[in-house]
Design an enzyme around this catalytic site. Structure first.
Site, short mmCIF file in Angstrom:
data_model
loop_
_atom_site.label_atom_id
_atom_site.label_comp_id
_atom_site.label_asym_id
_atom_site.label_seq_id
_atom_site.Cartn_x
_atom_site.Cartn_y
_atom_site.Cartn_z
N SER A 16 0.83 -1.22 0.00
CA SER A 16 0.00 0.00 0.00
C SER A 16 0.86 1.26 0.00
O SER A 16 0.49 2.27 -0.61
CB SER A 16 -0.99 -0.01 1.17
OG SER A 16 -0.34 0.20 2.39
N ARG A 95 13.35 -7.55 4.91
CA ARG A 95 14.67 -8.18 5.00
C ARG A 95 15.64 -7.21 5.64
O ARG A 95 15.58 -6.00 5.35
CB ARG A 95 15.23 -8.53 3.60
CG ARG A 95 14.37 -9.40 2.76
CD ARG A 95 13.98 -10.70 3.40
NE ARG A 95 15.11 -11.57 3.69
CZ ARG A 95 14.99 -12.76 4.28
NH1 ARG A 95 13.80 -13.18 4.66
NH2 ARG A 95 16.04 -13.49 4.49
N HIS A 113 8.52 3.33 8.62
CA HIS A 113 8.35 2.43 9.76
C HIS A 113 7.11 2.86 10.55
O HIS A 113 6.93 4.05 10.80
CB HIS A 113 9.60 2.47 10.65
CG HIS A 113 9.49 1.52 11.80
ND1 HIS A 113 9.59 0.15 11.65
CD2 HIS A 113 9.25 1.74 13.12
CE1 HIS A 113 9.43 -0.43 12.83
NE2 HIS A 113 9.21 0.52 13.73
C1 GAR Z 1 3.84 -0.67 6.64
O1 GAR Z 1 3.06 -0.39 7.78
C2 GAR Z 1 5.27 -0.29 6.87
O2 GAR Z 1 5.41 0.86 7.66
C3 GAR Z 1 5.80 -1.51 7.59
O3 GAR Z 1 5.23 -2.59 6.90
C4 GAR Z 1 3.94 -2.18 6.41
C5 GAR Z 1 3.89 -2.52 4.94
O4 GAR Z 1 2.62 -2.25 4.42
N1 GAR Z 1 7.23 -1.55 7.58
C6 GAR Z 1 7.97 -2.00 8.58
O5 GAR Z 1 7.51 -2.50 9.58
C7 GAR Z 1 9.48 -1.87 8.38
N2 GAR Z 1 10.16 -2.02 9.61
P1 GAR Z 1 2.43 -2.02 2.88
O6 GAR Z 1 3.05 -3.24 2.20
O7 GAR Z 1 0.94 -1.98 2.69
O8 GAR Z 1 3.11 -0.75 2.50
#
Ligand code: GAR
Length: 229
Positions: A16, A95, A113
């Protein structure tokens, strides 16, 4: 306008945030062009979204490389070379990158994050925020340094944690802010508006004024234990 910076968005799943970056970059005036979406998983849902929009995609399956992170990263960098990549935006890319990779892309790689760093690096940020009883939670866009979820902060957005929140409701409130600040922060980096001073990022953009506060300390009737005032 000057040349748009060729950017790779790295994903592992839903995508997203990638979609928010693609939407912003659909404007020709946006200073970054999404020249590649790369996933370390072939089943990442975000790949379909990118494919439909005609964005070049690549899959470099991390599991094929076992523990050899250097070989995995070399395979990703081969894709970056093919696509002339100048900037990297990590968007739910799950990763951990080696120090060598991070230093090669130092100042040219950003991450989003779902917490107000340095609080709650790592996984399960929303559950941990609820368990800690914080009143404000949020998200951070930062330049990537070798530590997990570390590096100079470019932008943060805070949201209130409400008494009835579940992990899902809090995650949704934070995610809406992720989609707002990530395109803005990538634009600042791509447009050369970010400078580093002693490990702190300075951003040439209008600062938000005022304080964020939750609950609001306004005078008024206090709720009673049955919720009525
Ligand atoms: C998001 O909330 C992003 O901030 C988090 O993973 C999710 C991915 O959602 N990232 C982390 O936790 C990195 N440490 P998305 O695939 O819908 O963008």
């Amino acid at each position: 306008m000057s040349q748009r910076r060729r950017t790779a968005v790295l994903i592992s799943g839903r995508g997203s945030n990638m979609a928010a970056l693609l939407a912003a970059a659909a404007d020709p005036a946006y200073p970054a062009e999404i020249a590649l979406v790369l996933s370390n998983r072939a089943d990442a849902a975000g790949l379909d979204h990118a494919r439909v929009r005609g964005v070049p995609i690549a899959v470099v399956e991390s599991r094929r490389f076992g523990r050899d992170r250097v070989a995995f990263e070399a395979a990703m960098e081969a894709e970056f070379a093919v696509h002339g990549i100048e900037l990297i935006a990590l968007a739910g890319f799950m990763r951990v990158l080696t120090e060598g990779f991070v230093s090669r892309w130092s100042g040219r790689m950003v991450n989003i994050h779902p917490s107000l760093l340095p609080a709650f690096p790592g996984l399960d940020t929303h559950a941990r925020a609820l368990a800690a009883g914080v009143r404000l939670h949020g998200c951070t866009v930062h330049l990537v340094s070798p530590g997990v979820d570390e590096g100079p902060i470019l932008a943060q957005a805070a949201v209130p944690v409400l008494p009835e929140d579940t992990e899902a409701s809090l995650a949704a409130r934070v995610l809406a802010e992720e989609h707002r600040i990530y395109p803005a922060a990538l634009a600042w980096l791509a447009a050369g508006r970010v400078t580093l001073e002693g490990g702190i990022a300075r951003v040439m953009a209008a600062p938000a004024a005022g304080a964020l506060c939750n609950p609001l300390p306004v005078p008024g009737p206090l709720p009673t234990s049955n919720g009525k005032s």
